[in-house]
Design an enzyme around this catalytic site. Structure first.
Site, PDB file in Angstrom:
ATOM      1  N   GLU A   1      -4.292   7.042  -3.529  1.00 37.87           N
ATOM      2  CA  GLU A   1      -3.931   5.682  -3.270  1.00 37.87           C
ATOM      3  C   GLU A   1      -3.550   4.833  -4.277  1.00 37.87           C
ATOM      4  OE1 GLU A   1      -6.353   5.146   1.105  1.00 37.87           O
ATOM      5  OE2 GLU A   1      -6.813   3.953  -0.442  1.00 37.87           O
TER       6      GLU A   1
ATOM      7  N   TYR B   1       0.801  -1.349  -0.126  1.00 38.66           N
ATOM      8  CA  TYR B   1      -0.132  -0.094   0.052  1.00 38.66           C
ATOM      9  C   TYR B   1       0.851   1.147   0.015  1.00 38.66           C
ATOM     10  CZ  TYR B   1      -2.977   3.844   1.703  1.00 38.66           C
ATOM     11  OH  TYR B   1      -3.649   5.040   1.879  1.00 38.66           O
TER      12      TYR B   1
END
Ligand code: GDP
Ligand code: MN
Length: 387
Positions: A190, A103
């Site tokens: 993201e 991530y």
């Protein structure tokens, strides 16, 4: 403005990031054709503005074109958290088990007055869950707004987060993510998962990208990506006039004022007077008659609106300009609902004189906002009762 995954991917691709190949489709037939063309397993992915699509059944691995067709049939039209899926992204599937999911994300962080870059080895799942259960697995780094994210910082973050693979390439992707965020005035970008394959090469498999609405004037090229059908038509029209307008549910009283603060107060006052505000409308400072006219026209169009409360504190905005705008709407037959207003301050007497001259029951001016709101609420409620 929230972007769809396929749109966010496009911006990252333009920034130079390695993005998994994919194509947009609207029908199961199109999905099958794309899968056939790719000639390898694909993933069919619902394009809706929510996270956690995978868990909701909106992301399906499809080993054959036939299976892709079937999955598309199920996903198209599906409801995910209240949103209907009407398009899907078809991607060339990667072998997830042969690599790792990480991530990385950039958010505007008011506490540090800049972007904060976050990185975690716990990719693929909800980052909120990671933050709650194992916050130590998320590395935070304040990105200097002057220099941006520098490659050596990115490598350091990748190391601290425990990323494995080609750290130069991974750091490069983080730098590109950061550049895309700055360039597009994003409030959030993201990459989750950031997939690192067996050779250590990173690839974007999913992205969330949100551009600051207040910066949209700097990104006119993204305007086409806005989904007007998802917005209220009056909100679309309001944005053409440059108004800050929000349609409110279950209202019966139109509200407009000059400045966000006074409009919020107006909503409260209308509420207290027993009616329900049907909208928020800030016409901004220094509005001339034509702006007021457009505002009145807009609010009048709303079938929920039974009366209009206008609350203006005249400083730079002149009360007589406000009166002229309202009178113009009346003269042109656009105004069919009672307007109850308080316009105080600059050129108040001139406004009063103009309205007296008109002497119409549809437009009345009161000395305080409480009285004006009281009267507007009375009109709204009696109209709603069908009197
Ligand atoms: P989200 O659930 O809305 O975040 O959607 P994602 O695009 O992140 O997909 C959810 C999950 O589907 C990922 O974490 C992966 O586990 C899986 N997935 C996505 N793309 C692929 C792919 O190309 N191949 C495989 N095998 N799995 C994938
Ligand atoms: Mn994801």
């Amino acid at each position: 403005m929230k972007l769809h995954e396929y749109q966010g991917r496009e911006l990252l691709r333009r920034a130079g990031a390695n993005v998994q190949e994919g194509r947009l489709a609207h029908t199961p037939e199109e999905v099958r054709a794309i899968a056939e063309e790719f000639g390898e397993p694909v993933v069919v992915k619902a394009q809706v503005h929510v996270g956690g699509r995978g868990k909701a059944g909106g992301v399906k691995f499809s080993p054959t074109p036939e299976k892709a067709y079937e999955n598309a049939q199920n996903i198209l039209g599906m409801d995910i958290k209240g949103l209907t899926v009407n398009k899907v992204l078809v991607t060339k599937a990667v072998d997830i088990d042969a690599g790792t999911e990480y991530y990385v994300g950039m958010i505007v962080d008011r506490n540090v007055g800049s972007y904060t870059l976050m990185a975690s080895s716990e990719g693929g799942m909800d980052i909120e869950e990671v933050a709650a259960a194992t916050p130590e697995k998320i590395i935070h780094h304040r990105v200097d707004p002057i220099t941006g994210l520098r490659p050596f910082e990115a490598r350091d973050i990748a190391l601290k987060a425990g990323f494995k693979g080609n750290l130069n390439k991974i750091a490069d992707m983080m730098v590109k993510l950061s550049e895309a965020a700055f360039e597009r005035d994003a409030v959030l970008v993201e990459i989750n998962p950031l997939f690192v394959d067996a050779d250590g090469t990173p690839m974007v498999l999913d992205t969330k990208f949100e551009v600051d609405d207040n910066a949209m004037f700097r990104h006119r090229d993204l305007a086409d990506w806005r989904e007007l059908e998802a917005e209220h038509p009056l909100e679309v029209e309001a944005s053409e006039y440059g108004f800050a307008y929000v349609k409110l549910d279950d209202g019966n009283g139109g509200v407009l004022g000059n400045g966000a603060g006074i409009v919020m107060t107006s909503l409260d006052v209308v509420n207290r007077a027993g009616a329900k505000p049907a909208n928020f409308l800030d016409i901004g400072g220094g509005a001339k008659a034509d702006v007021v006219y457009n505002a009145v026209k807009l609010v009048s169009k709303d079938p929920d609106v039974k009366s209009i409360f206008i609350n203006i504190f005249g400083g730079i905005t002149r009360a007589d300009e406000v009166a002229k705008g309202v009178i113009q709407a009346l003269d042109e037959g656009i105004l069919t609902k009672p307007v109850r207003m308080r316009i105080a301050g600059t050129a108040e007497d001139e406004a009063k004189a103009l309205l007296n001259e008109k002497s119409s029951d549809l437009i009345k001016m009161y000395p305080t906002m409480f009285e004006a709101a009281e009267e507007a609420a009375k009109e709204a409620n009696s109209a709603a009762e069908g009197k």
